[in-house]
Design an enzyme around this catalytic site. Structure first.
Site, PDB file in Angstrom:
ATOM      1  N   THR A  27       0.838  -1.191   0.000  1.00 51.84           N
ATOM      2  CA  THR A  27       0.000   0.000   0.000  1.00 51.84           C
ATOM      3  C   THR A  27       0.879   1.248   0.000  1.00 51.84           C
ATOM      4  O   THR A  27       1.804   1.359   0.800  1.00 51.84           O
ATOM      5  CB  THR A  27      -0.903   0.008   1.252  1.00 51.84           C
ATOM      6  OG1 THR A  27      -1.784  -1.113   1.186  1.00 51.84           O
ATOM      7  CG2 THR A  27      -1.722   1.292   1.329  1.00 51.84           C
ATOM      8  N   GLN A  99      -3.403  -6.671  -7.588  1.00 52.96           N
ATOM      9  CA  GLN A  99      -3.928  -7.309  -6.383  1.00 52.96           C
ATOM     10  C   GLN A  99      -5.304  -6.735  -6.060  1.00 52.96           C
ATOM     11  O   GLN A  99      -5.452  -5.529  -5.858  1.00 52.96           O
ATOM     12  CB  GLN A  99      -3.005  -7.110  -5.183  1.00 52.96           C
ATOM     13  CG  GLN A  99      -3.477  -7.921  -3.979  1.00 52.96           C
ATOM     14  CD  GLN A  99      -2.788  -7.551  -2.689  1.00 52.96           C
ATOM     15  OE1 GLN A  99      -2.954  -6.436  -2.198  1.00 52.96           O
ATOM     16  NE2 GLN A  99      -2.003  -8.470  -2.142  1.00 52.96           N
ATOM     17  N   HIS A 176      -6.536 -11.009  -2.888  1.00 54.09           N
ATOM     18  CA  HIS A 176      -5.938 -10.767  -1.569  1.00 54.09           C
ATOM     19  C   HIS A 176      -6.776 -11.492  -0.517  1.00 54.09           C
ATOM     20  O   HIS A 176      -7.798 -10.980  -0.054  1.00 54.09           O
ATOM     21  CB  HIS A 176      -5.895  -9.260  -1.292  1.00 54.09           C
ATOM     22  CG  HIS A 176      -4.967  -8.866  -0.179  1.00 54.09           C
ATOM     23  ND1 HIS A 176      -4.446  -9.773   0.721  1.00 54.09           N
ATOM     24  CD2 HIS A 176      -4.468  -7.660   0.195  1.00 54.09           C
ATOM     25  CE1 HIS A 176      -3.668  -9.135   1.589  1.00 54.09           C
ATOM     26  NE2 HIS A 176      -3.664  -7.850   1.286  1.00 54.09           N
ATOM     27  N   ASN A 179      -4.124 -10.952   5.534  1.00 50.22           N
ATOM     28  CA  ASN A 179      -3.983  -9.713   6.311  1.00 50.22           C
ATOM     29  C   ASN A 179      -5.275  -9.138   6.869  1.00 50.22           C
ATOM     30  O   ASN A 179      -5.379  -7.937   7.108  1.00 50.22           O
ATOM     31  CB  ASN A 179      -3.256  -8.645   5.489  1.00 50.22           C
ATOM     32  CG  ASN A 179      -1.836  -9.039   5.162  1.00 50.22           C
ATOM     33  OD1 ASN A 179      -1.350 -10.075   5.608  1.00 50.22           O
ATOM     34  ND2 ASN A 179      -1.149  -8.230   4.380  1.00 50.22           N
ATOM     35  N   TYR A 181      -8.348  -8.835   5.544  1.00 50.71           N
ATOM     36  CA  TYR A 181      -9.310  -8.184   4.659  1.00 50.71           C
ATOM     37  C   TYR A 181     -10.455  -9.155   4.333  1.00 50.71           C
ATOM     38  O   TYR A 181     -10.530 -10.239   4.901  1.00 50.71           O
ATOM     39  CB  TYR A 181      -8.597  -7.630   3.429  1.00 50.71           C
ATOM     40  CG  TYR A 181      -7.561  -6.601   3.831  1.00 50.71           C
ATOM     41  CD1 TYR A 181      -7.933  -5.462   4.548  1.00 50.71           C
ATOM     42  CD2 TYR A 181      -6.208  -6.787   3.568  1.00 50.71           C
ATOM     43  CE1 TYR A 181      -6.984  -4.534   4.970  1.00 50.71           C
ATOM     44  CE2 TYR A 181      -5.260  -5.863   3.990  1.00 50.71           C
ATOM     45  CZ  TYR A 181      -5.652  -4.744   4.691  1.00 50.71           C
ATOM     46  OH  TYR A 181      -4.721  -3.830   5.124  1.00 50.71           O
ATOM     47  N   ARG A 228      -3.213 -14.756  -2.524  1.00 43.08           N
ATOM     48  CA  ARG A 228      -2.318 -14.491  -1.397  1.00 43.08           C
ATOM     49  C   ARG A 228      -3.030 -14.846  -0.098  1.00 43.08           C
ATOM     50  O   ARG A 228      -4.176 -14.444   0.119  1.00 43.08           O
ATOM     51  CB  ARG A 228      -1.887 -13.022  -1.382  1.00 43.08           C
ATOM     52  CG  ARG A 228      -0.687 -12.752  -0.479  1.00 43.08           C
ATOM     53  CD  ARG A 228      -0.250 -11.299  -0.528  1.00 43.08           C
ATOM     54  NE  ARG A 228       1.165 -11.177  -0.172  1.00 43.08           N
ATOM     55  CZ  ARG A 228       1.675 -10.168   0.532  1.00 43.08           C
ATOM     56  NH1 ARG A 228       0.881  -9.203   0.974  1.00 43.08           N
ATOM     57  NH2 ARG A 228       2.960 -10.108   0.791  1.00 43.08           N
ATOM     58  N   ASN A 236      -4.959  -6.828  11.574  1.00 51.13           N
ATOM     59  CA  ASN A 236      -6.346  -6.381  11.515  1.00 51.13           C
ATOM     60  C   ASN A 236      -7.278  -7.245  12.366  1.00 51.13           C
ATOM     61  O   ASN A 236      -8.374  -7.627  11.947  1.00 51.13           O
ATOM     62  CB  ASN A 236      -6.833  -6.317  10.069  1.00 51.13           C
ATOM     63  CG  ASN A 236      -6.286  -5.108   9.332  1.00 51.13           C
ATOM     64  OD1 ASN A 236      -6.172  -4.026   9.902  1.00 51.13           O
ATOM     65  ND2 ASN A 236      -5.929  -5.284   8.076  1.00 51.13           N
ATOM     66  N   GLY A 318       9.537  -6.950  -0.635  1.00 55.01           N
ATOM     67  CA  GLY A 318       8.658  -5.827  -0.418  1.00 55.01           C
ATOM     68  C   GLY A 318       9.397  -4.540  -0.167  1.00 55.01           C
ATOM     69  O   GLY A 318       9.790  -3.836  -1.105  1.00 55.01           O
TER      70      GLY A 318
END
Length: 360
Positions: A27, A99, A176, A179, A181, A228, A236, A318
């Site tokens: 991001t 993504q 995605h 993480n 989401y 992913r 989160n 990354g």
């Protein structure tokens, strides 16, 4: 370096990557009004020494624009904007996947456009705060529990976004499912307390990601789709749960049956996150017959060693790509890496984004 596996070509589905270096999705919050722009095209083009670039999270829906200034892929203006990025990356011989990231409950309502709503598998509020431009940190908004119609609509939004990505010239999309989401919110019982066919047991909690993958594959082809995931990820508000490895093993086997191009495993333990156990990595590798993308604090030496040990086919880098647009050259030639400015990771503008120099 002619014998280096990291810098050798790799056939991923129907495309050939010039090396096995993947730029991981990160991001960067530069999409003003959620529309990709020329600055973003420059940023990705600068980093196209990578064999494969995976973009930052791109929302398939107005409902998934959880953070300030993240891009979408659901409008004509967004599709037109993304064409610049695809052309910039392809001009330098790299391939690029978009993504698709629906943030689900990870937002505050003021980050969403008018008329959008915050949706999640269950109406469970995420603890903590969310940054909103002009207002600072505000508590996460309680999401609405998705109806079956909401779920069907969300799946169709992923399909539309995937089609838009291909129309913009992208080589594929990465779903995605990591993480914390939306897809991960369905997988994990901490956030999914449904009692219908999308909640409860492993098969039901995995149903959403499987249905999304099947629908997107039907729309753009299996060789253009990756996934992913983040087993043991504690981001989160999510984390370890009973039956975790069994569920990820099941998802991997289902993805193998669907025939997607790759699975990409998140491992942020190098940054202080919980350890991702080798047992779950090995189980996913055993159950999935596509390409496996390694990630998590890699340098050149460790990447070469893990590729030689057949732990994966590709390696994602990354943070090193932020300050080192020429990361591949630097790794090949043993040039010292520059350090990024963390204060500009998510700020608008070119500072800390496109102004990092190359070594040569």
């Amino acid at each position: 370096m002619s014998t280096s596996k990291l810098f050798s070509e790799y056939k991923l589905g129907s495309i050939t990557l010039k090396n096995r270096v993947v730029m991981a999705p990160m991001t960067r919050s530069r999409a003003i009004d959620n529309i990709p722009n020329a600055l973003m095209a420059t940023y990705y083009g600068q980093r196209s020494e990578a064999g494969l670039i995976i973009t930052e999270g791109v929302s398939p829906s107005p409902n998934g624009l959880g953070y300030s200034r993240i891009p979408g892929a659901f409008s004509e203006a967004q599709t037109a904007g993304w064409k610049q990025t695809a052309e910039s990356v392809h001009a330098n011989g790299a391939k690029i996947f978009m993504q698709l990231m629906h943030t689900g409950r990870v937002t505050h309502i003021d980050n969403l456009p008018e008329g959008a709503e915050i949706l999640a598998p269950s109406a469970i509020t995420l603890a903590g705060d969310m940054y909103v431009d002009g207002k600072g940190m505000l508590p996460h908004t309680t999401p609405k529990e998705m109806t079956k119609s909401d779920i069907d609509d969300a799946i169709e939004e992923y399909v539309t976004a995937a089609k838009n990505a291909i129309a913009a010239g992208f080589d594929g999309v990465e779903l995605h499912g990591a993480n914390g989401y939306l897809i991960d919110q369905f997988i994990n019982p901490i956030s999914n307390q449904r009692t219908d066919e999308y909640g409860g047991n492993i098969e039901n909690r995995s149903r959403f990601v499987i249905e999304v993958a099947k629908a997107v594959v039907a729309a753009i082809g299996k060789e253009h789709v990756g996934l992913r995931v983040s087993p043991y990820g504690a981001f989160n508000g999510l984390g370890e749960f009973e039956g975790l490895e069994e569920e990820y093993g099941y998802i991997a086997s289902q993805m193998s049956e669907i025939g997607i191009a790759y699975m990409h495993i998140v491992d942020h333990s190098s940054q202080g996150a919980p350890e991702v156990k080798d047992s779950v990595k090995q189980l996913i590798r055993k159950n999935f017959n596509g390409a496996y993308i390694l990630s998590g604090g890699y340098n050149k030496e460790r990447a070469e060693a893990d590729l030689e040990a057949d732990k994966g086919e590709l390696v994602a880098f990354g943070v090193p790509f932020i300050a080192n647009p020429d990361l591949v050259t630097r790794m090949k030639e043993g040039i010292e890496l520059a350090a990024p400015d963390q204060g500009t990771f998510y700020t608008p503008g070119e500072q800390g984004y496109t102004d990092y120099p190359t070594a040569k």
